[in-house]
Design a protein around this motif. Structure first.
Motif, PDB file in Angstrom:
ATOM      1  N   ARG B  70       0.644  -1.100  -0.079  1.00 55.63           N
ATOM      2  CA  ARG B  70       0.237  -0.005   0.071  1.00 55.63           C
ATOM      3  C   ARG B  70       0.863   1.348  -0.033  1.00 55.63           C
ATOM      4  NH1 ARG B  70      -5.603  -1.537   3.002  1.00 55.63           N
ATOM      5  NH2 ARG B  70      -6.259  -2.998   1.383  1.00 55.63           N
ATOM      6  N   LEU B  71       1.903   0.902   0.738  1.00 54.54           N
ATOM      7  CA  LEU B  71       2.800   2.271   0.743  1.00 54.54           C
ATOM      8  C   LEU B  71       3.543   2.669  -0.582  1.00 54.54           C
ATOM      9  CD1 LEU B  71       2.858   3.593   3.547  1.00 54.54           C
ATOM     10  CD2 LEU B  71       5.011   2.974   3.688  1.00 54.54           C
ATOM     11  N   TYR B  74       0.874   4.265  -2.801  1.00 53.76           N
ATOM     12  CA  TYR B  74       0.831   5.734  -2.320  1.00 53.76           C
ATOM     13  C   TYR B  74       1.998   6.464  -2.871  1.00 53.76           C
ATOM     14  CZ  TYR B  74       0.189   9.582   0.936  1.00 53.76           C
ATOM     15  OH  TYR B  74       0.049  10.824   1.365  1.00 53.76           O
ATOM     16  N   THR B  75       3.116   5.877  -2.803  1.00 59.57           N
ATOM     17  CA  THR B  75       4.452   6.706  -3.362  1.00 59.57           C
ATOM     18  C   THR B  75       4.178   6.930  -4.560  1.00 59.57           C
ATOM     19  OG1 THR B  75       5.414   5.455  -1.313  1.00 59.57           O
ATOM     20  CG2 THR B  75       6.890   6.800  -2.924  1.00 59.57           C
ATOM     21  N   LYS B  77       1.679   7.047  -6.653  1.00 62.82           N
ATOM     22  CA  LYS B  77       0.444   7.746  -7.105  1.00 62.82           C
ATOM     23  C   LYS B  77       0.776   9.278  -6.661  1.00 62.82           C
ATOM     24  CE  LYS B  77      -4.243   6.185  -7.125  1.00 62.82           C
ATOM     25  NZ  LYS B  77      -5.382   5.495  -6.137  1.00 62.82           N
ATOM     26  N   GLU B  78       1.436   9.855  -5.415  1.00 58.98           N
ATOM     27  CA  GLU B  78       1.455  10.930  -4.922  1.00 58.98           C
ATOM     28  C   GLU B  78       2.645  11.536  -5.184  1.00 58.98           C
ATOM     29  OE1 GLU B  78      -0.446  12.796  -2.741  1.00 58.98           O
ATOM     30  OE2 GLU B  78      -2.287  11.460  -3.187  1.00 58.98           O
ATOM     31  N   GLU B  81       6.734  10.725  -0.395  1.00 53.41           N
ATOM     32  CA  GLU B  81       6.749   9.708   0.737  1.00 53.41           C
ATOM     33  C   GLU B  81       5.496  10.106   1.608  1.00 53.41           C
ATOM     34  OE1 GLU B  81      10.646   9.050   2.529  1.00 53.41           O
ATOM     35  OE2 GLU B  81      10.677   7.249   1.166  1.00 53.41           O
ATOM     36  N   ILE B  82       5.069   9.241   2.431  1.00 50.62           N
ATOM     37  CA  ILE B  82       3.936   9.416   3.131  1.00 50.62           C
ATOM     38  C   ILE B  82       4.203  10.131   4.352  1.00 50.62           C
ATOM     39  CG2 ILE B  82       3.930   7.143   4.577  1.00 50.62           C
ATOM     40  CD1 ILE B  82       0.686   7.067   3.915  1.00 50.62           C
ATOM     41  N   THR B  86      -0.961  10.846   8.038  1.00 49.34           N
ATOM     42  CA  THR B  86      -1.436  10.095   7.029  1.00 49.34           C
ATOM     43  C   THR B  86      -1.368   8.691   7.126  1.00 49.34           C
ATOM     44  OG1 THR B  86      -0.595  11.935   5.599  1.00 49.34           O
ATOM     45  CG2 THR B  86      -1.885  10.410   4.432  1.00 49.34           C
ATOM     46  N   PHE B  87      -0.077   8.161   7.392  1.00 51.85           N
ATOM     47  CA  PHE B  87       0.252   6.731   7.621  1.00 51.85           C
ATOM     48  C   PHE B  87      -0.739   6.118   8.596  1.00 51.85           C
ATOM     49  CE2 PHE B  87       2.544   3.225   9.186  1.00 51.85           C
ATOM     50  CZ  PHE B  87       2.522   2.377   8.069  1.00 51.85           C
ATOM     51  N   LEU B  90      -3.802   5.399   7.277  1.00 54.21           N
ATOM     52  CA  LEU B  90      -3.583   4.140   6.365  1.00 54.21           C
ATOM     53  C   LEU B  90      -3.933   3.049   7.157  1.00 54.21           C
ATOM     54  CD1 LEU B  90      -3.115   2.948   3.635  1.00 54.21           C
ATOM     55  CD2 LEU B  90      -0.738   3.103   4.126  1.00 54.21           C
TER      56      LEU B  90
END
Lengths: 194, 208
Positions: B70-71, B74-75, B77-78, B81-82, B86-87, B90
């Motif tokens: 999932r991380l 996320y990385t 897509k965005e 780094e999260i 936010t994490f 998640l």
């Protein structure tokens, strides 16, 4: 009631499992092979619910073989262990989970290192220098704590395994008589008489 | 027999001055039987966010793999780094997805939150097994020794500890708490996270 031991040494892994197939209080068979050869350098001792054990072991065996056919090379021990763990972890939350405990021993030919993994029916995986499942663990693990040496030669490793088996024979009320012992090292898998 | 106590293990996180620390024991057991003394429960999610996963060992591995996936998504897509906060959400939503058949894990998070002015703010949080978040200002605990950890941490922790003092505080808190818990112990690992580096130290503990 199944008992299995495994230990690593200098360039090898020894995997041993008893050979009795029992149902209730009756011994049905005394030459059952509970260690599957998954690939040229990978062994898996399985124990647990009769029926589930063989069914799951064959499922794993064929999937590991399929990977080898598709990719022309075999999965390395850490990857194989991860895949097997995931299968058990997914099975745990299914309608009818497999109740199978495993000891996965392998030799990684690309790094020339022996690997041993302790896996239980929940999908718990831990790399270990030595491991045991069943009643044998209560007697064997303390002996292995004392006598195991990761740098031991094959003969020394087998001596340590003999200590464990002898202790089980001496102290366990319902000890099995015979064990099958398989070794995996740089030359692949072979079976030996203890 | 509780499934949360089947494999044993504990995690603690603490806030310091511009730093955070997270620590865990290293035991993997089957009830009272010890299996391994090198089973890590704390994993780096990014350079500044660490996640501790005490509870059922199979779910420790499953969730670690799940969060890695999932991380990474996320990385990508965005394209960044999260952030720790936010994490935490998640983690919470991942666990709540399994509301009626949960993963038997009580996660603990520690990290440094990036501020708009370029500075960093310490962040710690813990959730229960279905994802109810507990944002704490001082310390959070979880695992089989959580009750003991609360007691010792309450006595030893103080505000604005420097990284080295925070390390000593969290290490002593953990080591002394797990000695009173049969299911935790067998060595420990401490991570101290500051704005420019994260230090990992493996500690020896009582092996009984």
């Amino acid at each position: 009631m199944d008992i299995s031991f495994a230990l690593t040494g200098k360039g090898y892994v020894i995997v041993a499992a008893d050979t009795t197939a029992a149902r209730s209080i009756v011994k049905m068979k005394t030459d059952e092979d509970k260690i599957k050869v998954l690939s040229p350098h990978l062994l898996m001792a399985f124990s647990g619910e009769p029926g589930d054990t063989l069914q799951f072991a064959e499922y794993v065996e064929r999937n590991i073989r399929l990977y080898q056919i598709r990719n022309t090379y075999a999965l390395r021990p850490p990857s194989a262990a991860s895949w097997i763990r995931r299968s058990l972890a997914d099975s745990l939350r299914s309608r009818r989970p497999y109740a199978v405990n495993l000891l996965i021993g392998g030799y990684d030919t690309s790094t020339s290192t022996p690997h041993l993994y302790w896996v239980d029916y929940l999908g718990t995986l831990s790399p270990v220098p030595f491991g045991a499942h069943g009643y044998g663990s209560y007697f064997g693990l303390s002996l292995l704590d004392r006598y195991h040496d990761p740098e031991a030669t094959l003969e020394e490793g087998l001596d340590t395994l003999r200590r464990c088996i002898d202790e089980v024979s001496k102290r366990l009320v319902v000890s099995p008589g015979k064990y099958k012992v398989k070794i995996v090292d740089k030359d692949g898998v072979r079976e030996i008489e203890l | 027999m509780s499934i949360m106590e089947y494999n044993g293990g504990s995690v603690i996180a603490m806030v310091g001055k511009d730093c955070v620390a997270i620590a865990s024991d290293l035991r993997l057991g089957n009830q009272a039987l010890g299996i391994a003394s090198d089973f890590e429960k704390i994993f780096p999610m990014t350079d500044r966010v660490y996640l501790g996963l005490p509870g059922l060992a199979t779910d420790v591995t499953t969730l670690r793999e799940q969060f890695r996936y999932r991380l990474n998504m996320y990385t990508i897509k965005e394209e960044r780094e999260i952030e720790p906060e936010t994490f935490a959400h998640l983690v919470s939503s991942t666990l709540y997805e399994r509301r009626f058949g949960p993963y038997f894990i009580e996660p603990v998070m520690a990290g440094l939150q990036r501020l708009p002015n370029g500075g960093y703010k310490p962040f710690i949080a813990a959730t229960d097994l279905i994802g109810c978040i507990n944002f704490a200002k001082d310390f959070v605990v979880a695992g089989t020794a959580s009750s003991k950890l609360f007691g010792v941490a309450e006595g030893l922790w103080e505000p604005d500890l420097e990284p080295e003092d925070l390390f000593e505080t969290i290490a002593q808190t953990l080591l002394n708490a797990v000695d009173r818990d049969a299911y935790s112990g067998w060595g420990a690992v401490v991570h101290v996270i500051t704005k420019d580096k994260a230090i990992k130290r493996v500690l020896k503990g009582r092996m009984d």
